[in-house]
Design a protein around this motif. Structure first.
Motif, short mmCIF file in Angstrom:
data_model
loop_
_atom_site.label_atom_id
_atom_site.label_comp_id
_atom_site.label_asym_id
_atom_site.label_seq_id
_atom_site.Cartn_x
_atom_site.Cartn_y
_atom_site.Cartn_z
N GLU A 39 -12.75 28.46 62.46
CA GLU A 39 -11.69 27.87 61.93
C GLU A 39 -11.92 26.25 61.80
OE1 GLU A 39 -7.47 28.20 60.06
OE2 GLU A 39 -9.55 29.60 60.40
N GLU B 101 -12.44 34.80 61.94
CA GLU B 101 -11.48 33.70 61.19
C GLU B 101 -10.67 32.91 62.60
OE1 GLU B 101 -10.31 36.70 57.63
OE2 GLU B 101 -9.07 36.76 59.47
N GLU B 102 -10.46 33.65 63.65
CA GLU B 102 -9.86 32.97 64.83
C GLU B 102 -10.39 33.56 66.00
OE1 GLU B 102 -5.61 32.02 64.73
OE2 GLU B 102 -5.51 32.69 62.48
N THR C 123 -2.95 31.93 66.24
CA THR C 123 -3.10 31.37 67.39
C THR C 123 -2.13 30.64 67.63
OG1 THR C 123 -5.84 31.18 67.27
CG2 THR C 123 -4.58 30.12 69.11
N PRO D 23 -6.82 28.13 72.16
CA PRO D 23 -7.76 28.27 70.98
C PRO D 23 -9.39 27.97 71.03
CG PRO D 23 -6.74 26.26 70.74
CD PRO D 23 -6.12 27.12 71.98
N GLY E 284 -6.14 28.01 64.83
CA GLY E 284 -5.69 28.86 63.86
C GLY E 284 -4.06 29.13 63.49
N GLU E 285 -3.76 29.66 62.54
CA GLU E 285 -2.36 29.84 62.09
C GLU E 285 -1.83 31.14 63.25
OE1 GLU E 285 0.25 31.81 58.56
OE2 GLU E 285 -1.65 31.32 58.35
#
Length: 355
Positions: A322, A295-296, A330, A308, A327-328
């Protein structure tokens, strides 16, 4: 603790008008800290002097046997004008551990901290105040015995340099492309991988040059034994969010114990994330990416704090992370760490040391 002699520069350097545009590691402040060590006197002659060349005999052991260590840290100016360090004792202790690995003497922690404070006080005008800027600090130690023959030096020079640095992300945080290296290795267990010494970085340059020519920002290293487990990125530790959990390679002796890595883990745990430190195989990573569970991905380090990763390439196969965007987690981690460093977020963990 020894007194520090101060010799002020008469011809002060002209500071850049816009510190936010200063390139990393290219512009140095007016002064530097120096201190000598030998087995008879121990540490002595602590001094702050004008920044400039250090006279060295070409037979000095550092040139021939690479007995050298260094650190990287920063001083930050808050909105109120105060100047502060972020977890400096973590860097001081890591430098002592690095020194032990290559048989170099440790500096007394309080003396080290006093040197940092005094040097930054003397050059406080060089600590920038623009958004995202800081004063980068480079302590290092070199072997100074003159003579050929592989053994521990009897004398050393400790030095601290400082340089203002602009924002690492002047145009916003953009995810980078990383190549997973499957030829060269950076370090092996039992070697110097956990120490911050120049030889580790010299060993990484060839692969970094190859990766750069292919359009990659950094290289992700595999372990030096099985070429199977991911370890760290060129100048950063690495973290992965897989199926809701945070994974990062364990400190097995060939991975640098990053201060930003440690701080990130502590913050993430405080926020309720499950953080798992373990051996992570590249096959595991590829499988997670193909299953849509990766996801990240982000790197952690002093220079950029959090970086990131938008694309990972392994054996000519590229995986987008992502959607190539930050990402959220990060972003939250970057905001949380930099908020504490610049004094915008309350320090509840005693991480900050103020001058």
């Amino acid at each position: 603790m020894q007194d520090i002699r101060i010799e002020l520069r008469e011809d002060k350097r002209e500071k850049p008008q816009d510190m936010s545009k200063v390139k990393f590691g290219k512009t140095f402040s007016d002064h530097m800290f120096l201190m000598n060590y030998d087995s008879q006197k121990g540490w002595h002659d602590a001094r702050i002097v004008p920044h400039g060349p250090i006279p060295m005999d070409p037979g000095a052991m550092v040139f021939h046997y690479a007995q050298e260590i260094f650190e990287g840290m920063k001083a930050y100016r808050t909105e109120s004008g105060a100047i502060q360090f972020f977890r400096p004792f973590e860097n001081i202790r890591r430098m002592a551990r690095s020194g032990e690995r290559v048989s170099m003497p440790a500096m007394d922690e309080d003396m080290f901290m006093e040197a940092l404070k005094k040097l930054v006080e003397v050059d406080k005008e060089w600590v920038p105040s623009e958004e995202g800027t800081s004063l980068y600090i480079r302590p290092f130690m070199i072997a100074t015995d003159v003579g050929l023959g592989v053994h521990a030096s009897d004398s050393y020079l400790f030095c601290i340099l400082t340089c203002p640095v602009g924002s690492y992300y002047p145009e916003g945080i953009n995810p980078i492309k990383i190549l997973i290296e499957d030829q060269d290795v950076r370090a092996v267990r039992g070697g110097t991988g956990y120490a911050k010494c120049g030889g580790n970085y010299a060993a990484s340059i060839r692969a970094s040059v190859r990766a750069g020519k292919k359009g990659f920002s950094q290289v992700l290293w595999l372990d030096g034994v099985e070429r199977k487990y991911v370890e760290e990125v060129g100048a950063m530790n690495i973290m992965f969010k897989i199926d809701g959990k945070i994974y990062t390679p364990e400190l097995n002796g060939s991975v640098l114990p990053g201060v930003t890595r440690k701080s990130s883990i502590e913050l993430l745990k405080d926020w309720g994330y499950e953080v798992i430190e373990k051996l992570i195989s590249v096959d595991e990573l590829v499988e997670a990416a193909k299953a849509g569970k990766l996801e990240e991905v982000w790197g952690t380090g002093t220079a950029a704090v959090v970086t990131p990763v938008g694309w990972l390439t392994y054996k000519d196969e590229t995986f987008e992370v992502e959607g190539g965007k930050i990402g959220e987690v990060t972003q939250k981690l970057y905001d949380g760490l930099t908020g504490i460093q610049w004094g915008k977020v309350e320090d509840t963990r005693d991480w900050i040391v103020t001058i």
